[in-house]
Design an enzyme around this catalytic site. Structure first.
Site, PDB file in Angstrom:
ATOM      1  N   GLN A  29      43.637  49.140  49.143  1.00  0.00           N
ATOM      2  CA  GLN A  29      43.541  47.806  48.573  1.00  0.00           C
ATOM      3  C   GLN A  29      44.870  47.497  47.898  1.00  0.00           C
ATOM      4  O   GLN A  29      45.641  48.405  47.564  1.00  0.00           O
ATOM      5  CB  GLN A  29      42.390  47.778  47.552  1.00  0.00           C
ATOM      6  CG  GLN A  29      42.161  46.463  46.853  1.00  0.00           C
ATOM      7  CD  GLN A  29      41.827  45.353  47.826  1.00  0.00           C
ATOM      8  OE1 GLN A  29      42.734  44.739  48.374  1.00  0.00           O
ATOM      9  NE2 GLN A  29      40.550  45.095  48.037  1.00  0.00           N
TER      10      GLN A  29
ATOM     11  N   THR B 236      40.869  41.051  60.047  1.00  0.00           N
ATOM     12  CA  THR B 236      39.644  41.057  59.251  1.00  0.00           C
ATOM     13  C   THR B 236      38.576  40.152  59.883  1.00  0.00           C
ATOM     14  O   THR B 236      38.825  39.456  60.868  1.00  0.00           O
ATOM     15  CB  THR B 236      39.913  40.548  57.828  1.00  0.00           C
ATOM     16  OG1 THR B 236      40.137  39.134  57.853  1.00  0.00           O
ATOM     17  CG2 THR B 236      41.118  41.227  57.221  1.00  0.00           C
TER      18      THR B 236
ATOM     19  N   GLU C 273      48.429  42.588  57.757  1.00  0.00           N
ATOM     20  CA  GLU C 273      47.009  42.240  57.804  1.00  0.00           C
ATOM     21  C   GLU C 273      46.863  40.733  57.957  1.00  0.00           C
ATOM     22  O   GLU C 273      47.497  39.965  57.230  1.00  0.00           O
ATOM     23  CB  GLU C 273      46.279  42.697  56.541  1.00  0.00           C
ATOM     24  CG  GLU C 273      44.791  42.299  56.565  1.00  0.00           C
ATOM     25  CD  GLU C 273      43.929  43.181  55.686  1.00  0.00           C
ATOM     26  OE1 GLU C 273      43.981  44.412  55.888  1.00  0.00           O
ATOM     27  OE2 GLU C 273      43.241  42.656  54.812  1.00  0.00           O
TER      28      GLU C 273
ATOM     29  N   ALA D  52      32.598  37.904  55.435  1.00  0.00           N
ATOM     30  CA  ALA D  52      31.484  38.653  54.858  1.00  0.00           C
ATOM     31  C   ALA D  52      30.260  38.552  55.755  1.00  0.00           C
ATOM     32  O   ALA D  52      29.907  37.472  56.235  1.00  0.00           O
ATOM     33  CB  ALA D  52      31.161  38.128  53.467  1.00  0.00           C
TER      34      ALA D  52
ATOM     35  N   GLY E 246      32.148  46.411  53.314  1.00  0.00           N
ATOM     36  CA  GLY E 246      32.162  44.958  53.352  1.00  0.00           C
ATOM     37  C   GLY E 246      31.484  44.339  52.146  1.00  0.00           C
ATOM     38  O   GLY E 246      30.846  45.012  51.339  1.00  0.00           O
ATOM     39  N   ASP E 247      31.641  43.026  52.039  1.00  0.00           N
ATOM     40  CA  ASP E 247      31.054  42.256  50.944  1.00  0.00           C
ATOM     41  C   ASP E 247      29.712  41.677  51.362  1.00  0.00           C
ATOM     42  O   ASP E 247      29.443  41.505  52.558  1.00  0.00           O
ATOM     43  CB  ASP E 247      31.992  41.114  50.546  1.00  0.00           C
ATOM     44  CG  ASP E 247      33.336  41.620  50.052  1.00  0.00           C
ATOM     45  OD1 ASP E 247      33.343  42.629  49.317  1.00  0.00           O
ATOM     46  OD2 ASP E 247      34.363  41.016  50.415  1.00  0.00           O
TER      47      ASP E 247
END
Length: 290
Positions: free
Chosen positions: A179, A48, A17, A51, A108-109
């Site tokens: 996670q 990724t 990642e 946010a 998502g955040d």
């Protein structure tokens, strides 16, 4: 190439990642890391973005270059935060045009600085909504979802978290990436419970190599994962006696043992959170028996 097919054909494997740099002047160094880690033969790499989707364009360009120039199959993160049907459709069309066939759908955040952010006000409130949208509109894309061996910090219970992940599979997620966690018993128990619920897709465990105590505590504070007491005590002792160098050595050793035990226990592969640093991942990969 669809990651769901690659996983089925090439287990066990390593995957990676990456976190795209926001500033383009940092990209040359970033792609140097990508090229170094290509040595590990990663089955795929997830990419990724920030946010609220703030660096989504960067994510698309980086994923395109990763596939075209470095020969690594990318999975692009796609969140529901700030998304609309129009935006999702445009982004997914861009992915398809670039030959990218894999997406990791996430809630998502909240955007930075919005502590009272209301997820219920979003057009797409959950990752399941994004998964369903993709499966209906872009059936050629292989969609994955996130899983949480330790319950998501906002989940009211372990079972509710499992229910949500099972729903992701029911909506069309073909694989799951977890996670980070540090106790493998959590992973194997989690997978067994998902299987009992009928969620029979590959669950790829995420492993974070600890490189310093300071960075580890920061990352864990963001995701809610816990370090087992004995390991944490050993890290703190190493930090006191030898600083970051001693913590790094202990962290790499733990990550190698954790990853090997996951693979030996039947995990389809191991997903390394690279933190955009090559050395630790190279050390881990070269010490694994896959």
């Amino acid at each position: 190439m669809h990651v769901c097919d690659l996983i089925e054909k090439h287990s066990p494997f390593l995957s990676l990642e990456f976190f795209p740099p926001k500033e383009k002047d940092a990209w040359p160094g970033f792609f140097e890391v990508v090229e170094k880690l290509k040595e590990l033969g990663p089955l795929f790499a997830s990419v990724t973005y920030g946010a609220g989707g703030g660096t989504q364009d960067n994510t698309l360009e980086i994923a395109t270059r990763m596939k075209r120039d470095h020969g690594i199959e990318p999975i692009v993160h796609l969140t529901s935060v700030g998304a609309s049907a129009e935006k999702l459709d445009a982004f997914l069309a861009s992915l398809t045009a670039a030959g990218i066939e894999n997406v990791l759908a996430l809630r998502g955040d909240p955007p930075r600085g919005q502590e009272d952010f209301d997820f219920e006000s979003q057009e797409f409130r959950h990752a399941t909504d994004v998964i369903e949208f993709i499966r209906q509109r872009y059936p050629n894309i292989c969609v994955g979802g996130a899983a949480y061996p330790e319950p998501h910090p906002e989940s009211p219970s372990i079972q509710s978290d499992l229910d949500m992940v099972q729903l992701k599979v029911a909506k069309g997620a073909k694989f799951l990436v977890t996670q980070l966690f540090f106790d493998n018993r959590l992973y194997f128990d989690y997978v067994a419970r998902l299987r009992a619920m009928g969620a029979n897709v590959p669950v790829v465990p995420g492993v974070l190599p600890i490189m310093s105590l300071r960075s580890a505590k920061f990352i864990l504070g963001l995701c809610g994962a816990a370090i087992p007491g004995k390991f944490l005590s050993a890290l703190e002792k190493a930090n006191e006696e030898g600083g970051d160098e001693a913590v790094y050595a202990l962290g790499i050793d733990y990550a190698v043992r954790q990853a090997q035990q996951l693979i030996d226990g039947g995990a389809p592969g191991v997903h390394l959170y690279t933190l955009n640093r090559a050395e630790a991942c190279l050390e881990i990969g070269k010490n694994l028996k896959i």
